[in-house]
Design an enzyme around this catalytic site. Structure first.
Site, short mmCIF file in Angstrom:
data_model
loop_
_atom_site.label_atom_id
_atom_site.label_comp_id
_atom_site.label_asym_id
_atom_site.label_seq_id
_atom_site.Cartn_x
_atom_site.Cartn_y
_atom_site.Cartn_z
CB SER A 1 -0.03 6.42 32.97
OG SER A 1 1.09 7.26 32.79
CE LYS B 1 28.27 8.07 34.78
NZ LYS B 1 27.53 7.37 33.73
#
Length: 300
Positions: A122, A174
């Site tokens: 990764s 948000k």
């Protein structure tokens, strides 16, 4: 018979001694300045040529030490080439990218060979794409190309213990990803778009660094882990071998007859208790945990 007149050193021994010290300091300073390498490098011309080694180990959470060490090697004319030894399962997206760019800039001026240890997956593979050549052990675990976002959710637990939650926000996204409320389809789509953007950045890095086409990469870029042998067959590494193999490959790139002495870094701070807890409990480093919020984006 006329006695010999005393010379200056005899008449003024203290002053003469001070003048000698000043002259010696000036001579030393001038010689040191003349021997310094240009471009701000403080290594003298007679310094022995070496190979640099950058060690990337463990969870990738903070790029500063690796990036700073890469910068020092890049600007040290006695370093003729660099081995990047990677033994990491990956980590934070931004930290992986910063290490990649630091090593990429280094590779623009000096030969860089990647040496994969037990695991270089990764984010570890993301960094490896910056090198000129990649050497992996046949049993190295690499690949794991992808991005994941971890979003814990405690809403069910809160309902069981009778705790409610209220969030006032300036916009509907948000509070997206809050562990105290169920994710809406719109929020899921929003986060998925972020993940896919970072995933495509990962693919772009491999396309550029490995000179591969996207269609060659995508069948293996579903998060799967590959052995070094499998990665070689798929074109993700160049050579099978150990750390010494990487040194010999770097020697060839530098057009030398034999490997050079090594200058390794960055220096690792020893903290036995912290290392033991990290290893036994499989924990991310403490400073990394503090820097992350509840939304964790990982090349891991």
């Amino acid at each position: 018979m006329q006695a010999n007149k005393p010379n200056f050193s005899q008449k003024h021994p203290l002053l003469f001694g001070i003048m000698l010290i000043i002259a010696a300091v000036a001579l030393f300073a001038g010689a040191t300045a003349a021997l310094r390498v240009s471009k701000g490098n403080s290594m003298p011309y007679f310094t022995q040529d070496k190979f640099g080694v950058i060690n990337v180990e463990g969870f990738i959470g903070d790029s500063r030490k690796v990036s700073e060490w890469a910068y020092k090697l890049r600007n040290n004319d006695s370093i003729k080439g660099v081995i990047v030894r990677i033994n990491s399962p990956g980590g934070g997206v931004a930290a992986s990218q910063e290490m990649y760019y630091a090593i990429k800039r280094l590779a623009e001026v000096k030969p860089v060979v990647i040496s994969m240890g037990t695991v270089a997956a990764s984010g570890g593979y993301y960094i490896a794409a910056a090198g000129h050549k990649i050497v992996a052990n046949p049993a190295t675990l690499t690949g794991s190309i992808g991005v994941k976002m971890e979003l814990p959710n405690f809403k069910g637990l809160m309902q069981k213990i009778g705790v409610s939650y209220l969030s006032l926000t300036s916009g509907k996204l948000k509070a997206a990803g809050s562990p105290f409320q169920t994710m809406t389809p719109e929020e899921r789509e929003y986060f998925q778009a972020i993940i896919m953007d970072m995933y495509n950045q990962f693919i772009d890095v491999i396309v550029e660094g490995r000179h591969m086409k996207r269609e060659q990469i995508l069948p293996y870029a579903d998060g799967r882990v590959m052995t070094g042998q499998q990665a070689l067959a798929a074109g993700f590494v160049d050579i099978l071998g150990d750390r010494e193999t990487a040194y010999m490959e770097l020697t060839k790139l530098c057009k030398l007859d034999a490997p050079l002495p090594l200058e390794e870094g960055p220096k690792k701070e020893q903290n036995f208790l912290k290392d033991l807890l990290t290893s036994v409990l499989d924990l991310a480093p403490v400073n990394t945990v503090r820097e992350q919020n509840s939304i964790q984006l990982l090349y891991n």
